[in-house]
Design a protein around this motif. Sequence first.
Motif, mmCIF file in Angstrom:
data_model
loop_
_atom_site.group_PDB
_atom_site.id
_atom_site.type_symbol
_atom_site.label_atom_id
_atom_site.label_comp_id
_atom_site.label_asym_id
_atom_site.label_seq_id
_atom_site.Cartn_x
_atom_site.Cartn_y
_atom_site.Cartn_z
ATOM 1 N N LYS A 123 0.831 -1.209 0.000
ATOM 2 C CA LYS A 123 0.000 0.000 0.000
ATOM 3 C C LYS A 123 0.859 1.249 0.000
ATOM 4 O O LYS A 123 0.575 2.209 -0.723
ATOM 5 N N ARG A 124 1.915 1.253 0.800
ATOM 6 C CA ARG A 124 2.747 2.461 0.826
ATOM 7 C C ARG A 124 3.522 2.622 -0.482
ATOM 8 O O ARG A 124 3.746 3.744 -0.946
ATOM 9 N N ARG A 125 3.912 1.500 -1.113
ATOM 10 C CA ARG A 125 4.575 1.589 -2.411
ATOM 11 C C ARG A 125 3.647 2.202 -3.452
ATOM 12 O O ARG A 125 4.027 3.093 -4.215
ATOM 13 N N ARG A 126 2.390 1.746 -3.459
ATOM 14 C CA ARG A 126 1.419 2.246 -4.423
ATOM 15 C C ARG A 126 1.091 3.721 -4.164
ATOM 16 O O ARG A 126 1.000 4.525 -5.097
ATOM 17 N N THR A 127 0.928 4.075 -2.874
ATOM 18 C CA THR A 127 0.637 5.464 -2.537
ATOM 19 C C THR A 127 1.783 6.378 -2.934
ATOM 20 O O THR A 127 1.573 7.463 -3.500
ATOM 21 N N ALA A 128 3.020 5.958 -2.658
ATOM 22 C CA ALA A 128 4.181 6.775 -3.022
ATOM 23 C C ALA A 128 4.267 6.961 -4.531
ATOM 24 O O ALA A 128 4.562 8.062 -5.019
ATOM 25 N N GLN A 129 3.995 5.918 -5.283
ATOM 26 C CA GLN A 129 4.027 6.031 -6.740
ATOM 27 C C GLN A 129 2.946 6.979 -7.241
ATOM 28 O O GLN A 129 3.158 7.749 -8.176
#
Length: 355
Positions: A123-129
């Motif tokens: 989730k944090r990877r997707r949000t950061a992207q």
Amino acid sequence: MTTAAERSRPAETPSNEVVLEGVSKAFGTTTVLQNMDLTLTAGEFVTVLGPSGCGKTTALRILAGFENPTTGRVLVGGRDLTGIAPNRRGIGMVFQAYSLFPNMTVQENVEYGLRVRKVAKEKRRRTAQDMLEMCGLEQFGSRFPHQLSGGQQQRVALARALATQPEVLLLDEPLSALDATVRVQIRDEIRRLQQQLGITTMFVTHDQEEALAIADRVAVLNSGVIEQIDAPHEVYQRPASEFVARFVGTVTELGAPSGFAGGELAARQPGENLDTLFVRPEDLMLVPAEDGDCTVASQVYTGERTIIRAAAPEGDLELVSSVSASEAAGLVPGTRVRPQVISEPALRLPAGAAA
């Protein structure tokens, strides 16, 4: 297709009205904020404008939780946050000096706040992207801060602040370290993202042009007191005090009889009981006159307009006019001129009221 902004926005946006209520702050015997009342409605962009040392950064730090008010309280969405730690306030902050972690990649920097909140890795990877995409940095995720320009680093700092979906965004002179062209680009980018996300934003600056260009409302701060808070055009065209008139933009100060309603007048009026007019450059014409008591000193060509400055021989009076190129042709340095007020002055103070 779902956009990055839609994926990043909470399903239900909480109320994010901000209220500084009766906030004062003293450091020892020095009071830097005096009973400040300031409300930012949900989704509003307010700039706090003032000279160095006026208290604007202190107000922002109190809202962020880095300082506690001596008196007063801070409310966000109706919740009293006074005394609550910064990391529990739901507030994002962007600093002047970027404050990126040099040993982390861009992607890791943006993820940092989410990792501290123990958000799941995917989730944090997707949000950061999503945040990097919104800020135009999707291709820079694997780079380190030192491999980016100043403008790109400030975009990363902005993406990091937005990644945690804060209720409020605070920006402390975030553009002052950038060159002029990049400053305008990042300024416009901040405004675009703020409107896209609908996030309540306080932006602290000493730059008048920046404050007027970006805000819904401008709060002008002087020695810890808000002298005026209004729409940018009102602050410029209808300043509430002589400090605001002098600090925001350029004015010519002229003495005039109380019944003066516009037209030509001598730069130095006889008598003592004179009103003081604060006249913007676009509202002041300089009329060539052999008996004029001021002389054109300079012309500055700015593209659309030319700024003409004229001065009295004593050097204690300056007239500033903004004219077209054709009008400037007749106002070469050395020309004697008389002022002509062609519109309502920005501010008129009665005799004896001006400092």
